[in-house]
Design an enzyme around this catalytic site. Structure first.
Site, PDB file in Angstrom:
ATOM      1  N   ASN A  61      49.906  44.773  40.792  1.00 25.03           N
ATOM      2  CA  ASN A  61      49.292  43.571  40.346  1.00 25.03           C
ATOM      3  C   ASN A  61      50.129  42.387  40.412  1.00 25.03           C
ATOM      4  OD1 ASN A  61      50.549  45.187  38.127  1.00 25.03           O
ATOM      5  ND2 ASN A  61      49.550  44.037  36.756  1.00 25.03           N
ATOM      6  N   GLU A  63      50.172  38.551  38.869  1.00 31.28           N
ATOM      7  CA  GLU A  63      49.434  37.735  38.001  1.00 31.28           C
ATOM      8  C   GLU A  63      49.590  36.397  38.091  1.00 31.28           C
ATOM      9  OE1 GLU A  63      50.598  39.276  33.888  1.00 31.28           O
ATOM     10  OE2 GLU A  63      48.915  41.038  34.357  1.00 31.28           O
ATOM     11  N   CYS A  72      44.302  42.652  40.815  1.00 35.45           N
ATOM     12  CA  CYS A  72      44.622  43.971  40.677  1.00 35.45           C
ATOM     13  C   CYS A  72      45.427  44.351  41.669  1.00 35.45           C
ATOM     14  CB  CYS A  72      43.392  44.736  40.348  1.00 35.45           C
ATOM     15  SG  CYS A  72      42.499  44.272  38.600  1.00 35.45           S
ATOM     16  N   GLU A  74      44.916  47.628  42.956  1.00 37.30           N
ATOM     17  CA  GLU A  74      43.966  48.195  43.718  1.00 37.30           C
ATOM     18  C   GLU A  74      43.365  47.478  45.001  1.00 37.30           C
ATOM     19  OE1 GLU A  74      44.244  48.183  40.606  1.00 37.30           O
ATOM     20  OE2 GLU A  74      43.496  50.050  39.586  1.00 37.30           O
ATOM     21  N   CYS A 110      39.635  48.930  37.288  1.00 35.88           N
ATOM     22  CA  CYS A 110      38.619  47.939  36.678  1.00 35.88           C
ATOM     23  C   CYS A 110      37.326  47.982  37.263  1.00 35.88           C
ATOM     24  CB  CYS A 110      39.134  46.453  36.317  1.00 35.88           C
ATOM     25  SG  CYS A 110      39.113  45.554  37.689  1.00 35.88           S
ATOM     26  N   CYS A 113      37.386  46.183  40.910  1.00 39.32           N
ATOM     27  CA  CYS A 113      38.166  47.160  42.020  1.00 39.32           C
ATOM     28  C   CYS A 113      37.099  48.383  42.398  1.00 39.32           C
ATOM     29  CB  CYS A 113      39.712  47.686  41.230  1.00 39.32           C
ATOM     30  SG  CYS A 113      40.558  46.356  41.056  1.00 39.32           S
TER      31      CYS A 113
HETATM   32  N1  THU Z   1      45.208  45.541  36.385  1.00 39.03           N
HETATM   33  C1  THU Z   1      45.097  46.251  37.570  1.00 39.03           C
HETATM   34  O1  THU Z   1      46.235  45.904  38.433  1.00 39.03           O
HETATM   35  N2  THU Z   1      44.192  47.368  37.887  1.00 39.03           N
HETATM   36  C2  THU Z   1      43.284  47.620  37.034  1.00 39.03           C
HETATM   37  O2  THU Z   1      42.497  48.530  37.466  1.00 39.03           O
HETATM   38  C3  THU Z   1      43.224  47.053  35.802  1.00 39.03           C
HETATM   39  C4  THU Z   1      44.057  45.937  35.399  1.00 39.03           C
HETATM   40  C5  THU Z   1      46.230  44.515  36.140  1.00 39.03           C
HETATM   41  C6  THU Z   1      45.408  43.216  35.806  1.00 39.03           C
HETATM   42  C7  THU Z   1      46.274  42.362  35.007  1.00 39.03           C
HETATM   43  O3  THU Z   1      47.377  41.907  35.730  1.00 39.03           O
HETATM   44  C8  THU Z   1      46.821  43.592  34.110  1.00 39.03           C
HETATM   45  O4  THU Z   1      46.362  44.807  34.792  1.00 39.03           O
HETATM   46  C9  THU Z   1      46.174  43.592  32.796  1.00 39.03           C
HETATM   47  O5  THU Z   1      44.875  43.592  32.931  1.00 39.03           O
END
Ligand code: THU
Length: 160
Positions: A61, A63, A72, A74, A110, A113
């Protein structure tokens, strides 16, 4: 009134029950999670994706101070894979959450994704397996994105 039910299957595995291939892929997801850029949530996620042509794409991920601009692990992995090898089918995606935060041991991708993964599964004649592990927990596996995104919206809904 008519009730429509969909039965979904999630498999829970202990580490020693994982196949060699799944274990290799999950280890790559662990390595990727360690390089995540998650200074705001501190929720580090790694993904590693296996294509039918044997290529593996890893991501984590990313940010951003403008929160919605982040993405994310994925989706970065699947978009990178399909950008580079558009004709190769996606076989498996392993995901590792390097944080013990949260109430649930079972952490699947999520909704956004799931929708992105579903797009590619719908257009290929192979299911996409999702293997996921949260730090310190068992491993969970879904043999198709359909198990974690029932009644999905796909291109067939746009026809006619
Ligand atoms: N995140 C992912 O990378 N994948 C997911 O399926 C759920 C959330 C990341 C997004 C963000 O950077 C952090 O986790 C918190 O939501």
């Amino acid at each position: 009134m008519k009730i429509h039910k969909e039965i979904v299957e999630i498999i829970e595995l202990e580490k020693n029950e994982l196949s060699e291939l799944d274990s290799k892929l999950l280890n790559k997801a662990i390595e990727a999670s360690e390089k995540a850029y998650a200074p705001y949530s501190n929720f580090k996620v790694g993904a590693s994706l296996l294509l039918e042509n044997d290529e593996i794409f890893c991501a984590n991920n990313q940010e951003n101070a403008a929160y919605p601009s982040g993405l994310c692990a994925e989706r970065i992995a699947i978009f990178a894979a399909k950008s580079n090898a558009p004709d190769s089918k996606v076989l498996k995606i392993a995901i590792y959450v390097g944080s013990e935060k949260g109430a649930q041991a079972m952490v699947f991708p999520c909704g956004s994704c799931r929708q992105s993964i579903s797009e590619y599964e719908f257009n290929q004649d192979r299911n996409i397996e999702i293997i996921t592990q949260k730090k310190g927990s068992n491993i969970f596996k879904s043999k198709s994105i359909k198990n974690i995104l029932p009644s999905s919206f796909n291109s067939s809904d746009l026809i006619g």
